[in-house]
Design an enzyme around this catalytic site. Sequence first.
Site, short mmCIF file in Angstrom:
data_model
loop_
_atom_site.label_atom_id
_atom_site.label_comp_id
_atom_site.label_asym_id
_atom_site.label_seq_id
_atom_site.Cartn_x
_atom_site.Cartn_y
_atom_site.Cartn_z
N GLN A 30 61.83 31.67 32.87
CA GLN A 30 63.16 32.49 33.57
C GLN A 30 62.59 33.78 34.06
OE1 GLN A 30 66.74 32.28 30.99
NE2 GLN A 30 66.37 30.10 30.78
N ARG A 50 73.67 28.89 34.98
CA ARG A 50 72.81 27.90 34.53
C ARG A 50 72.51 26.82 35.42
NH1 ARG A 50 74.74 23.58 29.81
NH2 ARG A 50 75.81 22.80 31.74
N HIS A 89 68.66 23.40 20.14
CA HIS A 89 69.29 24.20 21.44
C HIS A 89 70.63 24.82 21.09
CE1 HIS A 89 71.19 24.91 25.07
NE2 HIS A 89 70.16 25.52 25.56
N HIS A 97 70.96 28.69 19.54
CA HIS A 97 72.05 29.45 20.52
C HIS A 97 73.22 28.89 19.71
CE1 HIS A 97 69.21 28.77 24.09
NE2 HIS A 97 69.13 30.03 23.82
N GLU A 151 77.64 31.67 22.04
CA GLU A 151 77.47 32.56 23.26
C GLU A 151 78.71 32.92 24.22
OE1 GLU A 151 74.20 33.54 26.76
OE2 GLU A 151 74.10 31.63 25.37
N HIS A 178 72.68 35.09 19.88
CA HIS A 178 73.71 35.67 20.44
C HIS A 178 74.91 35.95 19.43
CE1 HIS A 178 71.64 35.14 24.30
NE2 HIS A 178 71.72 33.75 23.94
N ASP A 208 65.27 37.35 26.23
CA ASP A 208 65.92 36.08 26.52
C ASP A 208 65.53 35.73 28.13
OD1 ASP A 208 67.59 34.05 26.76
OD2 ASP A 208 69.68 35.27 26.54
#
Length: 451
Positions: A58, A79, A202, A229, A232, A266, A317
Amino acid sequence: MSNAAVNADFLWQRGAWRADETGLGVAGTRFAAAQGVTERIGRFVLPGMPNLHSHAFQRAMAGLAERRGPGEDSFWTWRETMYAFAEAIDPDDLKAIATQLYVEMVKAGYTQVCEFHYLHHGPRGVRYADPAAMSLALMEAAREAGIGLTLLPVLYMSGGFDGRPLSERQQRFRHDVGSFVSLLERLAPLQDDMFTLGIALHSLRAVPEEAMRALLATGVAKGLPIHIHIAEQIGEVQDCVALRGARPVEWLLDHAEVDARWTLVHATHLTAQETDRVAKSGAVAGLCPTTEANLGDGLFPLAAFIDAGGTFGIGSDSHISVSPVEELRWLEYGQRLVSRHRNVAARMAEESVGTALWQRALDGGIRAAGSDIGHLAEGSRADLLVLDDRSPLLAARGEADVIDSFLFAGNTPLVRDVMVGGQWRVRDFAHAAEGAAARAYRAVVEKLAAA
């Protein structure tokens, strides 16, 4: 550097500055008993900071999702941009992007990165000849940049709490439990002083309960760091309540043996009871303030979590910023804005907010990384960063003020030299690999932009 010793005026040890009277020996990748001081490296030396949450690919899309769409933008619209960008990346591209990113991390003072890695396969889920190809690309990037790596292959199975199939764009991420365990077994023997293996779920929406239980019961998962995750987004919380009858963190704590091996990435949207339970579990809260701000996620309940005895670390992140200084600064500033008070992370009278933030993030990052790092002491991996005592920003700063000035005095880089695993990776702000890494990165990004 091997079988040598270095000396500084002050070392950050056990949460305080201590005069360096004997020096630090370095043998191979680790600190050892000093055998005579051979090099004075600076006035203030800190342990390197772990980056506990990274999606390396990313970095190449940073700044490309800042154009408003036709409606209200959110994490979910971001996303879709990310999925489109990820579609064309192959192992060579990933290596080039990650090498550039990891060089930036080391220059900023990160000496270990926890790579939350879900880009496993080719477009539309077509398997590479070597199922570990993308993982190996990340490992090679870490070696070239000279950063420690905790690789967290991600189990990703469903598209929502309702068990819907993954979309075409998400097929690159997919494993079943069997193929995922095979990947872990392929990577586990490669561990060494600079490479640690962990596992990542995930999210609760992407991993059915039975799959989570099956994976955590396998022998290969025993003792590994576990990252997930969680909580979040408000939408995620609402869906979890609707379909599992509980909030995400509440559900996880009720259905898994969450302990100090776990990092809850998060964990933004917590009730007071959840905050207290996470703190008491020993799990690390993996906070990523610049990405959470960029995505409009919300603010973690930091003061209540610290007061309950909780442990947190920081990650970059999505890499719209690659700086532990900025993560910690905005972690504190976000709390000030919502509470309308100053010095929130310092919970005791006369406590320095900078030292409180640095040490707490260091403690959480060490635990999340699952590696013997973060200590300027014999036997620990030889990672350190040297602050630039020549900078005007640190003029007339003694031990009581230097970390506060490091974090809050501006944007001029103050990490002058960085050692990772007993090797100098950055000297006088320069990384030996940065020129080649930048050229390879530029070529990949130009190729992706033209695709």
